[in-house]
Design a protein around this motif. Sequence first.
Motif, PDB file in Angstrom:
ATOM      1  N   SER A  94       0.815  -1.211   0.000  1.00 55.69           N
ATOM      2  CA  SER A  94       0.000   0.000   0.000  1.00 55.69           C
ATOM      3  C   SER A  94       0.851   1.263   0.000  1.00 55.69           C
ATOM      4  O   SER A  94       1.927   1.311   0.593  1.00 55.69           O
ATOM      5  CB  SER A  94      -0.901   0.022   1.236  1.00 55.69           C
ATOM      6  N   ASP A  95       0.330   2.284  -0.665  1.00 64.17           N
ATOM      7  CA  ASP A  95       0.975   3.593  -0.625  1.00 64.17           C
ATOM      8  C   ASP A  95       0.641   4.316   0.671  1.00 64.17           C
ATOM      9  O   ASP A  95       1.410   5.155   1.140  1.00 64.17           O
ATOM     10  CB  ASP A  95       0.506   4.444  -1.810  1.00 64.17           C
ATOM     11  N   ALA A  96      -0.523   4.008   1.218  1.00 62.42           N
ATOM     12  CA  ALA A  96      -0.946   4.636   2.474  1.00 62.42           C
ATOM     13  C   ALA A  96      -1.818   3.670   3.253  1.00 62.42           C
ATOM     14  O   ALA A  96      -2.668   2.986   2.677  1.00 62.42           O
ATOM     15  CB  ALA A  96      -1.718   5.924   2.193  1.00 62.42           C
ATOM     16  N   LEU A  97      -1.597   3.612   4.559  1.00 58.92           N
ATOM     17  CA  LEU A  97      -2.422   2.807   5.453  1.00 58.92           C
ATOM     18  C   LEU A  97      -3.189   3.756   6.362  1.00 58.92           C
ATOM     19  O   LEU A  97      -2.594   4.630   7.003  1.00 58.92           O
ATOM     20  CB  LEU A  97      -1.560   1.883   6.312  1.00 58.92           C
ATOM     21  N   VAL A  98      -4.502   3.584   6.412  1.00 58.90           N
ATOM     22  CA  VAL A  98      -5.345   4.373   7.296  1.00 58.90           C
ATOM     23  C   VAL A  98      -5.818   3.450   8.409  1.00 58.90           C
ATOM     24  O   VAL A  98      -6.411   2.395   8.145  1.00 58.90           O
ATOM     25  CB  VAL A  98      -6.552   4.963   6.533  1.00 58.90           C
ATOM     26  N   VAL A  99      -5.537   3.835   9.650  1.00 59.98           N
ATOM     27  CA  VAL A  99      -5.865   3.004  10.809  1.00 59.98           C
ATOM     28  C   VAL A  99      -6.975   3.707  11.600  1.00 59.98           C
ATOM     29  O   VAL A  99      -6.701   4.618  12.386  1.00 59.98           O
ATOM     30  CB  VAL A  99      -4.628   2.789  11.710  1.00 59.98           C
ATOM     31  N   PRO A 100      -8.236   3.302  11.411  1.00 59.28           N
ATOM     32  CA  PRO A 100      -9.321   3.924  12.171  1.00 59.28           C
ATOM     33  C   PRO A 100      -9.228   3.543  13.650  1.00 59.28           C
ATOM     34  O   PRO A 100      -8.868   2.413  13.985  1.00 59.28           O
ATOM     35  CB  PRO A 100     -10.595   3.351  11.541  1.00 59.28           C
ATOM     36  N   ALA A 101      -9.583   4.491  14.499  1.00 61.94           N
ATOM     37  CA  ALA A 101      -9.539   4.236  15.948  1.00 61.94           C
ATOM     38  C   ALA A 101     -10.675   4.975  16.620  1.00 61.94           C
ATOM     39  O   ALA A 101     -10.853   6.173  16.426  1.00 61.94           O
ATOM     40  CB  ALA A 101      -8.203   4.687  16.522  1.00 61.94           C
ATOM     41  N   VAL A 102     -11.451   4.239  17.413  1.00 61.81           N
ATOM     42  CA  VAL A 102     -12.538   4.830  18.193  1.00 61.81           C
ATOM     43  C   VAL A 102     -11.994   5.173  19.576  1.00 61.81           C
ATOM     44  O   VAL A 102     -11.319   4.346  20.198  1.00 61.81           O
ATOM     45  CB  VAL A 102     -13.718   3.843  18.317  1.00 61.81           C
ATOM     46  N   ASN A 125       4.170   4.330   6.495  1.00 60.25           N
ATOM     47  CA  ASN A 125       3.148   4.894   5.603  1.00 60.25           C
ATOM     48  C   ASN A 125       1.750   4.902   6.214  1.00 60.25           C
ATOM     49  O   ASN A 125       0.768   4.907   5.492  1.00 60.25           O
ATOM     50  CB  ASN A 125       3.107   4.103   4.280  1.00 60.25           C
ATOM     51  N   TYR A 126       1.659   4.903   7.515  1.00 63.43           N
ATOM     52  CA  TYR A 126       0.352   4.828   8.147  1.00 63.43           C
ATOM     53  C   TYR A 126       0.019   6.119   8.893  1.00 63.43           C
ATOM     54  O   TYR A 126       0.903   6.898   9.285  1.00 63.43           O
ATOM     55  CB  TYR A 126       0.292   3.645   9.125  1.00 63.43           C
ATOM     56  N   ARG A 127      -1.294   6.313   9.083  1.00 60.81           N
ATOM     57  CA  ARG A 127      -1.789   7.398   9.935  1.00 60.81           C
ATOM     58  C   ARG A 127      -3.055   6.922  10.628  1.00 60.81           C
ATOM     59  O   ARG A 127      -3.873   6.226  10.024  1.00 60.81           O
ATOM     60  CB  ARG A 127      -2.108   8.643   9.110  1.00 60.81           C
ATOM     61  N   VAL A 128      -3.206   7.309  11.853  1.00 62.03           N
ATOM     62  CA  VAL A 128      -4.404   6.967  12.622  1.00 62.03           C
ATOM     63  C   VAL A 128      -5.494   7.989  12.317  1.00 62.03           C
ATOM     64  O   VAL A 128      -5.228   9.195  12.245  1.00 62.03           O
ATOM     65  CB  VAL A 128      -4.102   6.940  14.138  1.00 62.03           C
ATOM     66  N   LEU A 129      -6.712   7.482  12.130  1.00 60.89           N
ATOM     67  CA  LEU A 129      -7.873   8.345  11.928  1.00 60.89           C
ATOM     68  C   LEU A 129      -8.847   8.134  13.082  1.00 60.89           C
ATOM     69  O   LEU A 129      -9.347   7.025  13.277  1.00 60.89           O
ATOM     70  CB  LEU A 129      -8.569   8.012  10.597  1.00 60.89           C
ATOM     71  N   LEU A 130      -9.107   9.187  13.842  1.00 56.26           N
ATOM     72  CA  LEU A 130     -10.070   9.084  14.935  1.00 56.26           C
ATOM     73  C   LEU A 130     -11.480   9.081  14.350  1.00 56.26           C
ATOM     74  O   LEU A 130     -11.857   9.992  13.609  1.00 56.26           O
ATOM     75  CB  LEU A 130      -9.916  10.243  15.912  1.00 56.26           C
ATOM     76  N   THR A 131     -12.245   8.038  14.682  1.00 56.90           N
ATOM     77  CA  THR A 131     -13.599   7.879  14.155  1.00 56.90           C
ATOM     78  C   THR A 131     -14.606   7.779  15.299  1.00 56.90           C
ATOM     79  O   THR A 131     -14.241   7.494  16.442  1.00 56.90           O
ATOM     80  CB  THR A 131     -13.706   6.607  13.287  1.00 56.90           C
ATOM     81  N   MET A 132     -15.881   8.005  14.963  1.00 58.06           N
ATOM     82  CA  MET A 132     -16.960   7.915  15.952  1.00 58.06           C
ATOM     83  C   MET A 132     -16.649   8.747  17.193  1.00 58.06           C
ATOM     84  O   MET A 132     -16.884   8.327  18.336  1.00 58.06           O
ATOM     85  CB  MET A 132     -17.226   6.453  16.342  1.00 58.06           C
ATOM     86  N   VAL A 133     -16.080   9.918  16.962  1.00 53.64           N
ATOM     87  CA  VAL A 133     -15.693  10.797  18.072  1.00 53.64           C
ATOM     88  C   VAL A 133     -16.952  11.436  18.663  1.00 53.64           C
ATOM     89  O   VAL A 133     -17.714  12.091  17.949  1.00 53.64           O
ATOM     90  CB  VAL A 133     -14.714  11.882  17.587  1.00 53.64           C
ATOM     91  N   PHE A 156      -4.242  11.822  11.617  1.00 51.70           N
ATOM     92  CA  PHE A 156      -4.914  12.825  10.804  1.00 51.70           C
ATOM     93  C   PHE A 156      -5.374  13.971  11.699  1.00 51.70           C
ATOM     94  O   PHE A 156      -5.895  13.744  12.797  1.00 51.70           O
ATOM     95  CB  PHE A 156      -6.137  12.224  10.109  1.00 51.70           C
ATOM     96  N   LYS A 157      -5.198  15.200  11.225  1.00 50.70           N
ATOM     97  CA  LYS A 157      -5.707  16.354  11.968  1.00 50.70           C
ATOM     98  C   LYS A 157      -7.233  16.314  12.010  1.00 50.70           C
ATOM     99  O   LYS A 157      -7.847  16.688  12.999  1.00 50.70           O
ATOM    100  CB  LYS A 157      -5.235  17.651  11.318  1.00 50.70           C
TER     101      LYS A 157
END
Length: 202
Positions: A94-102, A125-133, A156-157
């Motif tokens: 992958s070019d980018a990995l998105v790691v969702p996190a609640v 190449n990863y970034r955490v994405l805060l979800t269901m905030v 992610f900002k």
Amino acid sequence: MIVTVISFKGGVGKTTTAIHLAALLQKKAPTLLVDGDGIRSATKWSQRGDSNGLPFKVISYAELARYAPNYAHIVIDTEGNPSDDDFKDAAKGSDALVVPAVPESVATDGLIHTLAKLQDLGNQNYRVLLTMVPPKPRTEGAALREMLAEQEIPVFKSEIPRLAAFEKAAAEGVPVSGVQNDRNAARAWAAYEAVGKELLNG
């Protein structure tokens, strides 16, 4: 561009994130969503409501080799608890990995496991994405963001708020931008638009 949405914890918004990143990338160039989830969540989403509800094609892993050459972008929705080999393949390919996190303790345990695996592989190449905030005044999202910042984990900002509009989107078989009669649908879509800009801008 190959974007993989991955986590060892289910129920953190992987499929929702994959659907919306694919919808955003489709606006730039032809985009394919690969449904690697064992329960085929993205495929089921695409089959609800109007058959033309999603603006991109959804396929299984088995069809990837056949379709991939025709698409500029590929978004992969992975298993909730991938094997070590599948995890390594996703990280390498992958070019980018998105790691969702609640931002809740049980989900954070899964996040810590996911991040440890990525660090073991030396993947950058990863970034955490805060979800269901949850909305303010609750502070779980800020607390998780602070914890990740202290550990110098890329995040992610932008973050994805907990909104019923996403559940409506899944029920109607559309991206949240296509949900009618929900005053928060535009806000929900704007949140993923902001994530998409960050992703494309590196």
